[in-house]
Write a protein that holds these residues in place. Structure first.
Motif, PDB file in Angstrom:
ATOM      1  N   PRO A 425      92.144  -6.133  83.936  1.00 30.87           N
ATOM      2  CA  PRO A 425      91.255  -6.736  85.071  1.00 30.87           C
ATOM      3  C   PRO A 425      90.626  -8.122  84.968  1.00 30.87           C
ATOM      4  N   LYS A 426      90.484  -8.880  85.994  1.00 26.76           N
ATOM      5  CA  LYS A 426      89.964 -10.236  85.998  1.00 26.76           C
ATOM      6  C   LYS A 426      88.584 -10.112  85.885  1.00 26.76           C
ATOM      7  N   ASN A 427      87.893  -9.077  86.430  1.00 30.31           N
ATOM      8  CA  ASN A 427      86.385  -8.844  86.387  1.00 30.31           C
ATOM      9  C   ASN A 427      86.197  -7.950  85.113  1.00 30.31           C
ATOM     10  N   TYR A 428      86.437  -8.608  84.294  1.00 33.60           N
ATOM     11  CA  TYR A 428      86.180  -7.818  82.704  1.00 33.60           C
ATOM     12  C   TYR A 428      84.812  -7.887  82.254  1.00 33.60           C
ATOM     13  N   LYS A 429      84.322  -7.055  81.420  1.00 31.09           N
ATOM     14  CA  LYS A 429      83.101  -7.085  80.483  1.00 31.09           C
ATOM     15  C   LYS A 429      83.195  -7.368  78.965  1.00 31.09           C
ATOM     16  N   ASN A 430      84.461  -6.709  78.800  1.00 29.19           N
ATOM     17  CA  ASN A 430      85.010  -6.564  77.395  1.00 29.19           C
ATOM     18  C   ASN A 430      86.277  -7.318  77.243  1.00 29.19           C
ATOM     19  N   LEU A 431      86.412  -8.430  76.365  1.00 27.59           N
ATOM     20  CA  LEU A 431      87.401  -9.385  76.324  1.00 27.59           C
ATOM     21  C   LEU A 431      87.992  -9.059  74.820  1.00 27.59           C
ATOM     22  N   ILE A 432      89.412  -8.599  74.810  1.00 25.89           N
ATOM     23  CA  ILE A 432      89.842  -8.875  73.600  1.00 25.89           C
ATOM     24  C   ILE A 432      90.663 -10.015  73.360  1.00 25.89           C
ATOM     25  N   ILE A 481      87.974  -9.800  68.699  1.00 29.47           N
ATOM     26  CA  ILE A 481      89.193 -10.385  68.345  1.00 29.47           C
ATOM     27  C   ILE A 481      89.921  -9.596  67.302  1.00 29.47           C
ATOM     28  N   ILE A 482      91.266  -9.263  67.351  1.00 34.05           N
ATOM     29  CA  ILE A 482      92.043  -8.523  66.628  1.00 34.05           C
ATOM     30  C   ILE A 482      93.279  -9.594  66.006  1.00 34.05           C
ATOM     31  N   GLU A 483      93.040  -9.530  64.481  1.00 31.08           N
ATOM     32  CA  GLU A 483      93.841 -10.324  63.799  1.00 31.08           C
ATOM     33  C   GLU A 483      94.436  -9.662  62.618  1.00 31.08           C
ATOM     34  N   ASN A 484      95.683  -9.987  62.082  1.00 34.60           N
ATOM     35  CA  ASN A 484      96.110  -9.704  60.804  1.00 34.60           C
ATOM     36  C   ASN A 484      96.001 -10.281  59.730  1.00 34.60           C
ATOM     37  N   ASN A 485      94.561 -10.697  59.392  1.00 38.29           N
ATOM     38  CA  ASN A 485      94.241 -11.460  58.158  1.00 38.29           C
ATOM     39  C   ASN A 485      92.855 -11.005  57.917  1.00 38.29           C
ATOM     40  N   ASN A 492      87.725 -18.444  63.806  1.00 41.43           N
ATOM     41  CA  ASN A 492      87.337 -19.525  63.329  1.00 41.43           C
ATOM     42  C   ASN A 492      87.727 -20.788  63.944  1.00 41.43           C
ATOM     43  N   LEU A 493      88.811 -20.809  64.475  1.00 41.61           N
ATOM     44  CA  LEU A 493      89.467 -21.926  65.079  1.00 41.61           C
ATOM     45  C   LEU A 493      88.693 -21.958  66.494  1.00 41.61           C
ATOM     46  N   ILE A 494      88.549 -21.000  67.162  1.00 41.32           N
ATOM     47  CA  ILE A 494      88.063 -20.698  68.437  1.00 41.32           C
ATOM     48  C   ILE A 494      86.492 -21.298  68.329  1.00 41.32           C
ATOM     49  N   LYS A 495      85.917 -20.881  67.272  1.00 46.22           N
ATOM     50  CA  LYS A 495      84.443 -21.248  67.247  1.00 46.22           C
ATOM     51  C   LYS A 495      84.287 -22.802  66.889  1.00 46.22           C
ATOM     52  N   GLN A 496      85.100 -23.285  66.095  1.00 45.49           N
ATOM     53  CA  GLN A 496      85.250 -24.615  65.862  1.00 45.49           C
ATOM     54  C   GLN A 496      85.633 -25.605  67.203  1.00 45.49           C
ATOM     55  N   ASP A 497      86.473 -25.001  68.241  1.00 51.03           N
ATOM     56  CA  ASP A 497      86.653 -25.606  69.109  1.00 51.03           C
ATOM     57  C   ASP A 497      85.730 -25.523  70.436  1.00 51.03           C
ATOM     58  N   THR A 498      85.235 -24.458  70.441  1.00 56.37           N
ATOM     59  CA  THR A 498      84.344 -24.205  71.717  1.00 56.37           C
ATOM     60  C   THR A 498      82.848 -23.926  71.292  1.00 56.37           C
ATOM     61  N   GLY A 499      82.528 -23.818  70.065  1.00 59.52           N
ATOM     62  CA  GLY A 499      81.169 -23.544  69.483  1.00 59.52           C
ATOM     63  C   GLY A 499      80.856 -22.203  69.721  1.00 59.52           C
ATOM     64  N   LEU A 500      81.582 -21.037  70.260  1.00 63.41           N
ATOM     65  CA  LEU A 500      81.250 -19.908  70.450  1.00 63.41           C
ATOM     66  C   LEU A 500      81.791 -19.140  69.539  1.00 63.41           C
ATOM     67  N   GLU A 501      80.713 -17.914  68.893  1.00 63.24           N
ATOM     68  CA  GLU A 501      81.253 -16.999  67.807  1.00 63.24           C
ATOM     69  C   GLU A 501      81.742 -15.799  68.662  1.00 63.24           C
ATOM     70  N   THR A 504      82.929  -9.470  67.674  1.00 66.18           N
ATOM     71  CA  THR A 504      83.399  -8.354  66.821  1.00 66.18           C
ATOM     72  C   THR A 504      84.819  -8.674  66.116  1.00 66.18           C
ATOM     73  N   LYS A 505      84.786  -8.651  65.150  1.00 63.79           N
ATOM     74  CA  LYS A 505      86.051  -9.109  64.421  1.00 63.79           C
ATOM     75  C   LYS A 505      86.942  -7.799  63.997  1.00 63.79           C
ATOM     76  N   ILE A 506      88.074  -7.449  64.251  1.00 64.71           N
ATOM     77  CA  ILE A 506      88.897  -5.993  64.076  1.00 64.71           C
ATOM     78  C   ILE A 506      89.967  -6.801  62.940  1.00 64.71           C
ATOM     79  N   LEU A 507      90.066  -6.631  61.664  1.00 65.30           N
ATOM     80  CA  LEU A 507      90.903  -7.325  60.780  1.00 65.30           C
ATOM     81  C   LEU A 507      91.888  -6.382  60.220  1.00 65.30           C
ATOM     82  N   LYS A 508      92.969  -6.592  59.725  1.00 64.30           N
ATOM     83  CA  LYS A 508      93.704  -5.766  58.970  1.00 64.30           C
ATOM     84  C   LYS A 508      94.653  -6.739  58.058  1.00 64.30           C
ATOM     85  N   TYR A 509      94.500  -6.306  56.708  1.00 65.80           N
ATOM     86  CA  TYR A 509      95.298  -7.413  55.964  1.00 65.80           C
ATOM     87  C   TYR A 509      95.836  -6.570  54.577  1.00 65.80           C
TER      88      TYR A 509
END
Length: 527
Positions: A425-432, A481-485, A492-501, A504-509
């Motif tokens: 949906p374009k009108n989202y509350k949660n963004l993955i 954010i969902i990442e395999n690391n 971190n790249l998004i934060k560096q580029d946009t200033g936004l943290e 929640t992070k879902i990580l698997k390694y």
């Protein structure tokens, strides 16, 4: 999934069959065929009360007799009667085909093709082994002790079944790749092998180099001479290519580099998967110069981005990276054939004149790229700082002008970015937020959740980031954010580029890919 050893260990293949298109891996096992005693224990976390295990009695594990249904099938005895215990695999393949009511003629043709380079006796023995397994499978269906409900769909009849390796390889060919160099390293070696197999048909020069340093320098030399070259490697191999990446930046020589990620540091887990090399690629090469990083999410992406990488490298005279991973390159599924009817190999080479300046200072930072022997000009390149003609200089003014010229190209690149894809949906509350190979798993997970307030923002170009990224993030009440690391490298790249943290992070390694169940369970707890 397979272990990093020549012999032994415990390996498995998961085959998923569905009435609708599903291209993601799931954790559950409906049918398990263990061919040795270790297999059941190895996969024990994925076995449930709904799992049916077809196995020889010797492989039955008392710990599981009450946990699931076990059906005895004497694979080894059947294979030995035919002539060799090795035929157990084909008996198992026949059993699966019988359970799913595969046309026996299609199955037999598949066996013949698979053993086409063998003697007739071996082909016939495998046909007999497959037939025995097929009869067992159909017999179980008739007795109604096993019930499988999967509908056939004629839409997929003419689709192709390929893996990520082949999708990337096909995209390279579509992009005009005519040179590839590599020092073999799992899980990237498949791309080298695929292009080598196609080399005569598509006039591709393939070189297995003595090491990774030689491989990238060969690819740079190919571009300098007018070819369109690629180096393919994995994280540990790419670590040796850093100086070559920097050479590309200084000499403004195009190059395409494919990296199939696996867990590090050092040798790590050579045959497993991870999204752990984004930082390595992002910051590789000393000095400052622009680059592009693509990360395919599905097979279509693998083809499209590999094709695009060659044109973008040629256009902007920069290194372009295709960042895949073991899960992506080794996974197969059916997909519509790629449409190549409108694809063009874009060439940006100019015919040189006598007073040719390889590094001519231009308003947009792009200098005309010539190649030796095409025109009257001298094509001089140098890894030292240089003037417009390519001659070494230590002039501080020229140094500043050349550095500015190289970085100006970033503005052109920013005008030609691939936007992230919003799924849901374009009108989202949660963004993955996700990138690369997690795409199909997360898409199916969101389908299962059925939430009309949750969307997925998937990035297939992870650098430079599209300027719309910040607007997508600001619109969400909760970002995940969902990442395999282990460190959320893309977050971190998004934060560096946009200033936004990211909230929640879902990580698997662990070395394994996310499964649908894992993502669903995580998201249920969060949203």
């Amino acid at each position: 999934e397979f272990m990093s050893r020549i012999r032994g260990g415990c390996n498995s293949s998961t085959l998923r069959v569905s009435s609708k298109r599903n291209n993601a891996i799931v954790d559950k096992i409906d049918i398990l065929i263990p061919l040795d005693q270790k297999a059941i224990e190895h996969l024990n976390k994925r076995i449930t009360k709904e799992t049916i295990i077809f196995s020889e009695k010797a492989n039955f594990n008392d710990n599981f007799k009450d946990k699931c249904k076990m059906v005895e099938v004497a694979f080894s005895d059947i294979a030995k009667e035919i002539g060799n215990k090795l035929y157990s695999n084909t008996v198992a393949a026949g059993l699966i085909s019988g359970l799913f009511s595969v046309d026996i003629n299609i199955f037999n043709e598949f066996v013949k093709q698979g053993f086409a380079d063998k003697l007739d006796d071996i082909i016939n023995a495998n046909l007999e082994a497959g037939k025995k397994g097929y009869e067992i499978g159909t017999g179980l269906l008739k007795s109604e002790s096993i019930k499988i409900e999967v509908n056939k769909d004629c839409i997929v009849q003419n689709e192709i079944i390929i893996n990520g390796t082949e999708a990337i390889g096909m995209g390279c060919i579509a992009g005009g790749c005519d040179f590839v160099s590599s020092y073999p390293m799992s899980p990237s070696t498949g791309v080298l092998i695929f292009l080598a197999a196609q080399s005569e048909k598509f006039d591709i020069l393939v070189e297995q180099a003595e090491d990774e340093i030689a491989a990238i320098n060969m690819a740079l030399g190919a571009w300098y001479a007018g070819a369109r070259g690629m180096a393919t490697t994995s994280g540990g191999g790419f670590a040796l290519m850093g100086e070559g990446v920097s050479l590309s930046g200084m000499t403004e020589t195009p190059v395409v580099i494919h990296i199939a990620q696996r867990p590090g540091p050092a040798t790590g887990l050579p045959t497993r998967t991870e999204q752990g090399d984004l930082n390595l690629v992002l910051y590789s090469g000393h000095g400052e110069f622009p680059r592009i990083i693509y990360a395919p999410g599905d097979l279509q992406d693998g083809f499209d981005l590999a094709y695009r990488a060659f044109n973008q490298a040629d256009k902007f005279q920069i290194p372009v990276f295709i960042l895949s991973d073991q899960y992506f390159v080794d996974s197969y599924y059916n997909t519509p054939a790629f449409d190549v009817s409108k694809l063009e190999v874009e060439h940006y080479i100019v015919k040189t004149e006598k007073d040719y300046k390889r590094y001519e200072l231009t308003e947009n930072g792009l200098s005309p790229r010539g190649i030796p022997g095409y025109g009257e000009g001298l094509v001089a390149v140098d890894s030292d700082e240089h003037d417009e003609y390519g001659r070494i200089t230590e002039s501080m003014d020229v140094r500043s002008a050349m550095s500015d010229k190289r970085l100006k190209k970033l503005d052109l690149i920013l005008d030609d970015l691939l936007a992230p894809v919003l799924v849901g949906p374009k009108n989202y509350k949660n963004l993955i937020i996700a990138w690369g190979s997690t795409l199909n798993v997360i898409k199916e997970s969101l389908d299962k959740l059925g939430r009309n307030d949750t969307a997925l923002l998937h990035f297939k170009q992870v650098y430079p980031l599209h300027p719309e990224t910040i607007n997508y993030l600001k619109k969400a009440e909760h970002t995940i954010i969902i990442e395999n690391n282990a460190t959320s490298q893309f977050g971190n790249l998004i934060k560096q580029d946009t200033g936004l943290e990211i909230d929640t992070k879902i990580l698997k390694y662990t070395g394994l890919a996310f499964t649908v169940e894992e993502v669903v369970d995580n998201l249920i707890n969060l949203i």
